[in-house]
Design a protein around this motif. Structure first.
Motif: not given
Lengths: 280, 288, 428
Positions: A3-12, A18-20, B86-87, B101-108
């Motif tokens: 359940q905890e893993q649901k929807g989560r591939w990577f840690s926070s 990465f998103l940053l 990856g994204v 985040f989805r919007l930002i990734a689409l911007l370019p």
């Protein structure tokens, strides 16, 4: 627990870190564009470059909008791109459905043909297109441009939509047919709604393809009233000088419709996701 | 019920033919006209000849251009794939501010490639550019780097900008594909104790195969045709380091007026592309 | 079928109306399509628009529809339009495009119109070289427009700071190098910069080096390359070594275009460049604080064996498919008239291909224009053959390869020589 893993591939940390990074990568030029668009022309050439304008002003925006009638460019680009996007997505969905569900003779060849038409360099096509459109009286018209763009976007839309329609299980078609629905009925009432996310993606991309084109617009229009946003931006690169603040302002303003389109449609993008899963 | 009962198996025509007709009339005819140019001799004459093809075969610059194109396309598409996937994987989770985040990734993708080329060229400028400025301020480099003048760096710089501009497309397609993989599949396998990597290999990738093929096929075709970006940034220079087939054809046609030769190069380019995309066409059209 | 009869009468009536109105059309407005890249840049755009208004006033039955086009896309657009027989009635191109447009039959033979104006006497108003450049097979196929020579544009303050006398610009290329060594203090500033990107402006700036050293690109009959001559190799070596050996030029030359060079000048990063009438106004616009018009000065290019400079000519073409040749000729005559050419100078600082305009006090009183006009007599042009764009592209490639040290200057030049001979051998 699962359940905890649901929807989560990577840690926070992994995820947000990465998103940053990716966000910085994607946004960084836009920061520079905004900064430059608020500078005076002289400051744009300063060395070393400044990131925060010393005398921020919206002159560039006003110049673009008023002196260069950017509003008109906007109107042209929006109409042309919207029509192209919707038409190509619709006909692409039609053809995509045909390719997905029917296995007729020459199917593979036609699929290849659709892709092959994308392979021709635009450079070779502009000459003949110009002749054809002139003969039809469609030179320097929005309609002419839409037709030209359609031929570029349609193959792409077909390929995209076929990919998305393939994911919709055939059982749904069969169920509806058994219920007395015609094939077109199946198409409009079953397939399209479910592949809405695919259609949204296709519309957005087709819109951007038409919006960002330069070569065709240069060759297929001639009067001021037909200028598109992309052409308007390209014009700021003159023989002798590049008007950077105006160019940046134009590029930023020019990206707005696509972003707005995306924001409007993105709910559909998500909404259909769960519906795409197999249902009983 | 209509009076005519068209057999269901013939219905394909109504779906497929409108698009086909448009393409044949408005695209295939003009295209074949242009391509026919290639078997006419340069400098006029109304007899057929394959001279243009032997010319390009013997031209060292053409060979270099072809090689550049292969390199450029391979690295561009490869990087699009890696970053896009990856994204998409990361965005496929339930995370805070996912739409943002989805919007930002689409911007370019929102910036036309010509405009992106112009802007990035300026950012790469050795003296006035934003990039050297930041890197020097951050202490990462000592002197100004010649991103676009140093022959070793030029192609990489162009590919870098192409990555920025192009990954959103692959990302969005793969994201759409990922989001329609039913969670049940993962849960079932997770119960069996599969690791993240195994889940990826055994469930994600196979389910994505078709979307991957679509994304790859389109991206390859587009990157071979990539013109505005490269033209704006380097015009194919320095030397011929970043000259690719599309810029080469443009030069031959619009700057040197070698219509016949340009057509021949275009024919070669189209055929090469067809050959490369055959596996994708085959994959996409496979019967389930 | 009463309604059929009614309709037939209506159609007949309409037909007669249309016919008679086209007969009366002799006095109807004629619209001319006029295209120019200057319409997209200030202050040119206003000057041209105002000029067209004057023209329309003088010719009330002619209306001029303006079609701007961006600078770098104009050849693309005009080529596509001309090939389909739909080019603008009058459009503006660089002289270096003329051979190709002539070759493909995209320019109208203007001889009949010129005969009516007085034939050779009419043509005497222009410099002979300009007329030669707009001729194809001995007949005039375009009208000359702006005519400028390349000169040295230098910053007098930086000269003084380096201990050089601004009234004594270098006379020889040897002196040029010496001055540069004094003016260079890398990485703050350098002596000289030149554009090294693939750009039509390159040949304007490099050719004087080649010619002044006594070399040339091709044989006089344009059949073979002479870039393997001793003089050509010397010139090439000298030019490349300014960058690679003496380092009097800022880094990144191969990605620089003319605007980048002017920006350097505007920001005191370089002391001089090779430019022309357009240089000072643009530099001033980039950095008003420099006070370009006061601080900059112009001087003839240095000399090695002979005095020579490149000239730059723009010209106006009338489309051979125009439906209004008479009116188009009126427009051509107007924009190349003494009155209008003087107007272009006063507003845009471009010298003219008309001899009479360059004698006017406005031109002689401008320190830049005076030097530029004086050098027009030493002007030389690159070979005017259709293969030239391909040839100069091969040459610029060699320059870039030598600048970036991908090849030695000797090898780069030798390879270009081979390639150019190959290009020339191809034709018929």
């Amino acid at each position: 627990m699962v359940q905890e893993q649901k929807g989560r591939w990577f840690s926070s940390t992994e995820t947000y870190g990465f998103l940053l990074l990716v966000s910085l990568f994607a946004i960084f030029p836009f920061i520079w564009m905004v900064s430059t668009s608020l500078k005076t022309e002289a400051e744009a050439f300063r060395v070393p470059p400044t990131w925060i304008p010393l005398k921020p002003n919206v002159d560039a925006y006003i110049s673009m909008w008023v002196k260069k009638s950017f509003g008109l460019y906007f109107l042209n680009s929006t109409i042309i791109s919207l029509f192209t996007a919707v038409l190509s997505t619709f006909f692409g969905a039609l053809a995509g459905y045909g390719f997905s569900r029917f296995f007729f003779k020459g199917r593979r060849f036609l699929i290849g043909f659709f892709l092959a038409t994308q392979m021709l360099p635009g450079v070779l096509l502009v000459g003949p297109y110009f002749k054809i459109l002139s003969k039809l009286g469609l030179y320097d018209t929005r309609t002419g441009l839409v037709i030209a763009f359609l031929t570029i976007c349609l193959p792409f839309s077909t390929w995209m939509m076929k990919g998305f329609i393939d994911r919709v299980p055939d059982v749904l078609d069969q169920a509806a047919l058994v219920d007395g629905c015609s094939r077109f009925g199946v198409f409009f009432r079953v397939i399209l709604p479910i592949s809405a996310p695919g259609m949204v993606a296709t519309i957005i991309f087709a819109f951007l393809l038409a919006w960002g084109d330069l070569l065709w617009v240069i060759c297929l229009t001639s009067t001021e009233s037909m200028i598109t946003v992309t052409l308007g931006i390209a014009r700021t690169v003159g023989e002798f000088q590049i008007m950077w603040p105006m160019l940046m302002a134009g590029a930023l303003l020019g990206g707005m419709p696509a972003i707005i389109l995306y924001l409007l449609l993105q709910r559909l993008l998500v909404q259909g996701m769960t519906a795409g899963a197999v249902k009983e | 019920m209509s009076r005519f009962r068209i057999k269901d198996q013939h219905m394909w025509a109504f779906f497929v033919l409108p698009g086909t007709l448009l393409l044949v009339l408005v695209l295939a005819f003009p295209a074949s006209q242009s391509l026919l140019y290639s078997i006419y001799p340069e400098g006029g004459g109304s007899f057929f000849t394959l001279a243009n093809y032997s010319t390009l075969w013997g031209d060292a610059v053409f060979r270099q251009v072809f090689g550049n194109t292969v390199l450029f396309v391979a690295l561009s598409v490869g990087s699009h794939l890696l970053l896009g996937l990856g994204v998409a994987l990361v965005l496929n989770q339930e995370i805070f501010a996912q739409p943002l985040f989805r919007l930002i990734a689409l911007l370019p993708w929102v910036v036309p490639d010509v405009v992106a080329g112009i802007i990035w060229k300026w950012m790469f400028d050795p003296v006035y550019g934003a990039i050297n400025d930041l890197l020097i301020k951050a202490g990462l480099i000592g002197t100004h780097v010649q991103w676009l003048a140093n022959p070793r760096l030029t192609l990489l710089s162009v590919i870098f900008v192409n990555l920025w501009r192009g990954f959103p497309f692959v990302m969005l397609i793969l994201l759409a594909g990922l989001q329609s993989i039913p969670r049940v599949l993962y849960e079932a396998a997770a119960i069996d104790g599969a690791s993240r990597w195994e889940l990826f290999l055994r469930i994600t990738l196979p389910s994505l195969k078709k979307m991957l093929a679509v994304a790859l096929a389109l991206d390859i075709v587009w990157e071979v045709r990539r013109f505005g970006l490269i033209q704006a940034m380097t015009q194919g220079g320095p030397g011929n380091m970043t000259e690719v087939l599309s810029t080469y054809i443009y030069k031959q046609y619009f700057q040197f007026f070698r219509f016949e030769y340009a057509s021949a190069v275009a024919v070669v380019m189209t055929i090469a592309l067809l050959l490369v995309s055959l596996p994708y066409i085959w994959m996409i059209s496979r019967e389930e | 079928m009463d309604w059929i009869r009614k309709i037939s009468w209506a159609v007949l009536f309409l037909g007669v109306m249309i016919r008679s109105s086209s007969l009366a059309g002799a006095q109807e407005k004629v619209t001319l399509r006029f295209s120019d890249w200057h319409l997209t840049e200030s202050p040119w755009d206003k000057t041209l628009a105002d000029a067209m208004a004057i023209f329309e006033k003088r010719h009330p039955h002619i209306k001029v529809a303006l079609e701007p086009v961006s600078y770098k896309d104009k050849e693309t657009k005009y080529t596509v339009e001309s090939a389909a027989g739909k080019a603008p009635d009058v459009f503006h191109v660089h002289a270096f495009s003329l051979p190709m447009f002539f070759d493909k039959g995209f320019a109208m033979d203007l001889t009949p119109f010129i005969e009516k104006e007085g034939g050779n006497k009419f043509l005497e108003a222009w410099y002979p070289l300009c007329i030669k450049l707009v001729m194809h097979k001995g007949k005039v196929h375009a009208m000359p427009g702006d005519y400028m020579s390349m000169v040295l544009v230098y910053n007098t303050e930086l000269f003084k700071a380096a201990g050089l006398d601004p009234k004594k610009p270098p006379k020889t290329w040897e002196e040029f190098l010496e001055y540069n060594l004094k003016l260079t203090k890398a990485p703050e500033k350098w002596g000289f910069a030149v554009l090294g990107a693939k750009d039509p402006g390159f040949e304007l700036r490099f050719s004087p080096f080649l010619w002044s050293f006594g070399g040339d690109y091709l044989t006089p009959d344009n059949k073979r390359s002479v870039l393997d001559s001793k003089e050509a190799r010397e010139a090439f070596q000298y030019f490349i070594e300014l960058y690679t050996k003496y380092k009097v030029m800022p880094p990144g030359v191969t990605s620089m275009n003319a605007q980048d060079v002017r920006t350097q000048l505007a920001h005191r990063k370089i002391a001089w460049e090779i430019g022309s009438g357009w240089t000072a106004p643009i530099v001033n616009a980039i950095n008003p604080e420099l006070k370009a018009f006061e601080v900059l000065d112009a001087a003839p290019l240095p000399v090695k064996k002979n005095r020579v400079t490149t000239i730059w000519l723009s010209s106006w073409i009338m489309s051979p498919h125009t439906k209004h040749p008479k009116e188009a000729w009126e427009l051509l005559k107007f924009i190349t008239s003494k009155e209008m050419e003087l107007n272009w100078f006063v507003n845009n600082r471009v010298t003219s291909s008309r001899k009479d305009v360059n004698q006017e006090p406005q031109v002689q009183g401008d320190k830049f224009a005076k030097v530029i006009a004086s050098q027009l007599l030493y002007g030389k042009v690159v070979p005017q053959i259709p293969q030239w764009p391909e040839i100069i592209d091969a040459f610029t490639t060699a320059v870039q390869e030598a600048f970036t040290e991908m090849k030695t200057p000797e090898k780069a030049l030798a390879d270009a020589h081979e390639r150019i001979n190959g290009i020339l051998a191809r034709r018929r």
